[in-house]
Motif scaffolding. Structure first.
Motif, PDB file in Angstrom:
ATOM      1  N   THR A  33       8.617   7.410   1.250  1.00 39.06           N
ATOM      2  CA  THR A  33       9.505   7.267   2.398  1.00 39.06           C
ATOM      3  C   THR A  33       8.866   7.913   3.630  1.00 39.06           C
ATOM      4  N   GLY A  34       9.495   7.682   4.764  1.00 34.53           N
ATOM      5  CA  GLY A  34       8.987   8.273   6.005  1.00 34.53           C
ATOM      6  C   GLY A  34       9.201   7.305   7.148  1.00 34.53           C
ATOM      7  N   PRO A  35       9.078   7.811   8.385  1.00 31.20           N
ATOM      8  CA  PRO A  35       9.336   6.952   9.538  1.00 31.20           C
ATOM      9  C   PRO A  35       8.362   5.786   9.638  1.00 31.20           C
ATOM     10  N   SER A  36       8.767   4.782  10.366  1.00 32.02           N
ATOM     11  CA  SER A  36       7.918   3.631  10.625  1.00 32.02           C
ATOM     12  C   SER A  36       6.610   4.105  11.267  1.00 32.02           C
ATOM     13  N   GLY A  37       5.486   3.555  10.776  1.00 26.12           N
ATOM     14  CA  GLY A  37       4.187   3.940  11.326  1.00 26.12           C
ATOM     15  C   GLY A  37       3.571   5.154  10.647  1.00 26.12           C
ATOM     16  N   ALA A  38       4.260   5.727   9.647  1.00 25.42           N
ATOM     17  CA  ALA A  38       3.772   6.946   8.978  1.00 25.42           C
ATOM     18  C   ALA A  38       2.536   6.682   8.106  1.00 25.42           C
ATOM     19  N   GLY A  39       2.314   5.413   7.748  1.00 21.28           N
ATOM     20  CA  GLY A  39       1.162   5.080   6.905  1.00 21.28           C
ATOM     21  C   GLY A  39       1.540   4.695   5.484  1.00 21.28           C
ATOM     22  N   LYS A  40       2.831   4.430   5.249  1.00 19.14           N
ATOM     23  CA  LYS A  40       3.318   4.118   3.897  1.00 19.14           C
ATOM     24  C   LYS A  40       2.696   2.834   3.355  1.00 19.14           C
ATOM     25  N   SER A  41       2.763   1.765   4.146  1.00 22.79           N
ATOM     26  CA  SER A  41       2.208   0.491   3.674  1.00 22.79           C
ATOM     27  C   SER A  41       0.697   0.598   3.489  1.00 22.79           C
ATOM     28  N   THR A  42       0.055   1.313   4.378  1.00 19.70           N
ATOM     29  CA  THR A  42      -1.396   1.502   4.270  1.00 19.70           C
ATOM     30  C   THR A  42      -1.737   2.205   2.955  1.00 19.70           C
ATOM     31  N   LEU A  43      -1.006   3.265   2.633  1.00 20.48           N
ATOM     32  CA  LEU A  43      -1.260   3.984   1.375  1.00 20.48           C
ATOM     33  C   LEU A  43      -1.029   3.069   0.172  1.00 20.48           C
ATOM     34  N   LEU A  44       0.041   2.277   0.237  1.00 17.99           N
ATOM     35  CA  LEU A  44       0.347   1.358  -0.867  1.00 17.99           C
ATOM     36  C   LEU A  44      -0.768   0.326  -1.056  1.00 17.99           C
ATOM     37  N   GLN A  45      -1.270  -0.188   0.079  1.00 15.76           N
ATOM     38  CA  GLN A  45      -2.353  -1.189   0.022  1.00 15.76           C
ATOM     39  C   GLN A  45      -3.629  -0.590  -0.572  1.00 15.76           C
ATOM     40  N   LEU A  46      -3.901   0.664  -0.238  1.00 17.88           N
ATOM     41  CA  LEU A  46      -5.090   1.321  -0.792  1.00 17.88           C
ATOM     42  C   LEU A  46      -4.921   1.546  -2.285  1.00 17.88           C
ATOM     43  N   LEU A  47      -3.767   2.135  -2.679  1.00 18.88           N
ATOM     44  CA  LEU A  47      -3.531   2.403  -4.103  1.00 18.88           C
ATOM     45  C   LEU A  47      -3.525   1.106  -4.895  1.00 18.88           C
ATOM     46  N   GLY A  48      -3.036   0.035  -4.267  1.00 22.32           N
ATOM     47  CA  GLY A  48      -2.969  -1.269  -4.928  1.00 22.32           C
ATOM     48  C   GLY A  48      -4.267  -2.060  -4.843  1.00 22.32           C
ATOM     49  N   THR A  49      -5.293  -1.465  -4.297  1.00 24.46           N
ATOM     50  CA  THR A  49      -6.647  -2.046  -4.183  1.00 24.46           C
ATOM     51  C   THR A  49      -6.706  -3.302  -3.305  1.00 24.46           C
ATOM     52  N   LEU A  50      -5.670  -3.513  -2.487  1.00 28.92           N
ATOM     53  CA  LEU A  50      -5.695  -4.669  -1.579  1.00 28.92           C
ATOM     54  C   LEU A  50      -6.561  -4.372  -0.365  1.00 28.92           C
ATOM     55  N   ASP A  51      -6.779  -3.089  -0.125  1.00 31.52           N
ATOM     56  CA  ASP A  51      -7.612  -2.672   1.002  1.00 31.52           C
ATOM     57  C   ASP A  51      -8.412  -1.455   0.537  1.00 31.52           C
ATOM     58  N   ALA A  52      -9.581  -1.243   1.148  1.00 28.33           N
ATOM     59  CA  ALA A  52     -10.444  -0.135   0.727  1.00 28.33           C
ATOM     60  C   ALA A  52     -10.264   1.054   1.652  1.00 28.33           C
ATOM     61  N   PRO A  53     -10.270   2.275   1.107  1.00 31.18           N
ATOM     62  CA  PRO A  53     -10.178   3.454   1.972  1.00 31.18           C
ATOM     63  C   PRO A  53     -11.456   3.653   2.754  1.00 31.18           C
ATOM     64  N   LEU A  54     -11.339   4.337   3.886  1.00 30.76           N
ATOM     65  CA  LEU A  54     -12.527   4.724   4.653  1.00 30.76           C
ATOM     66  C   LEU A  54     -13.248   5.848   3.910  1.00 30.76           C
TER      67      LEU A  54
END
Ligand code: ADP
Ligand code: MG
Length: 218
Positions: A33-54
């Motif tokens: 949870t957290g406010p909009s723009g906090a990075g929640k979807s980004t973290l989910l995409q990384l953990l889900g391997t849909l996107d690669a971390p820097l």
């Protein structure tokens, strides 16, 4: 067990994740949870391997997924990870049965074998009489249950959901949340769920709170 260590991600000068550490245990329902723009979807995409971390690494049990090449990663994702999004992302020209079968087709399972499991799943989710319906012939709640069945198709070790009830009315949202609990209780299904829904967040085993690209409590 999924372990993300030191995860970072930037878009240009904007640091959207700053050195995030996160562990997900088998059979847990974790909400983010957290406010909009906090990075929640980004973290989910990384953990889900849909996107690669820097920077940083992600491990699934022994497998360091952050070092797999694209082909191996696609294979790993198909076999181990299910996704549910706010908007169901079902393919409009295919029936519920075909949509649910899709992850198995990608894996190379025959049409008849996939149809058996897809029918079982749809029946379990109360959609046994809707298998031949296309998405636009289903209600919002039904469409989202088809998406759940599709996520379950290849028996994933984890299901990632991004605002899964964000587009549903209260009653359908509650039904969906109860379904997640039941899948965890009956099958030990692991869930990581990004949500604004206070009720959904509170029924999780653990809540990860994010703000400005950081985990503020977990
Ligand atoms: P949340 O899901 O918590 O609302 P997101 O993870 O979607 O947050 O986004 C975090 C930040 O990263 C936001 O400021 C967003 O605008 C930015 N962002 C997300 N994706 C992109 C992208 N593809 N390009 C540029 N900025 C992005
Ligand atoms: Mg988001």
């Amino acid at each position: 067990m999924i372990v993300g260590e030191n995860l970072s991600k930037s878009y240009g000068d904007l640091e959207v994740l700053k050195s995030v550490d996160v562990t997900i245990k088998k059979g847990e329902i974790v909400s983010i949870t957290g406010p909009s723009g906090a990075g929640k979807s980004t973290l989910l995409q990384l953990l889900g391997t849909l996107d690669a971390p820097l920077g940083g690494s992600i491990r699934y049990d022994g497998v360091v997924v952050s070092t797999l090449n694209a082909k191996k990663l696609a294979h790993f994702r198909n076999e181990n990870i299910g996704f549910i999004f706010q908007f169901h992302h079902l393919l409009p020209e295919f029936t519920a049965l075909e949509n649910v079968s899709m992850p198995a087709f990608i894996k190379g399972v025959s049409k008849s074998e996939a149809a058996v499991r897809a029918t079982e799943l749809l029946t379990m989710l109360g959609l046994g009489d809707r298998v031949d319906h296309k998405p636009n012939e289903l209600s919002g709640g039904e469409q989202q249950r088809v998406a759940v069945a599709r996520a379950l198709m290849n028996k994933p070790s984890v299901i990632f959901a991004d605002e899964p009830s964000g587009n549903l009315d209260t009653e359908n949202a509650q039904d969906l949340h109860n379904l997640f609990l039941k899948l965890r209780d009956d099958f030990g299904q692991t869930f990581v769920i990004v949500t604004h829904n206070i009720e959904l967040a509170s029924m999780a085993d653990r809540v990860i709170k994010m703000k400005d690209g950081e985990v503020v409590s977990m």
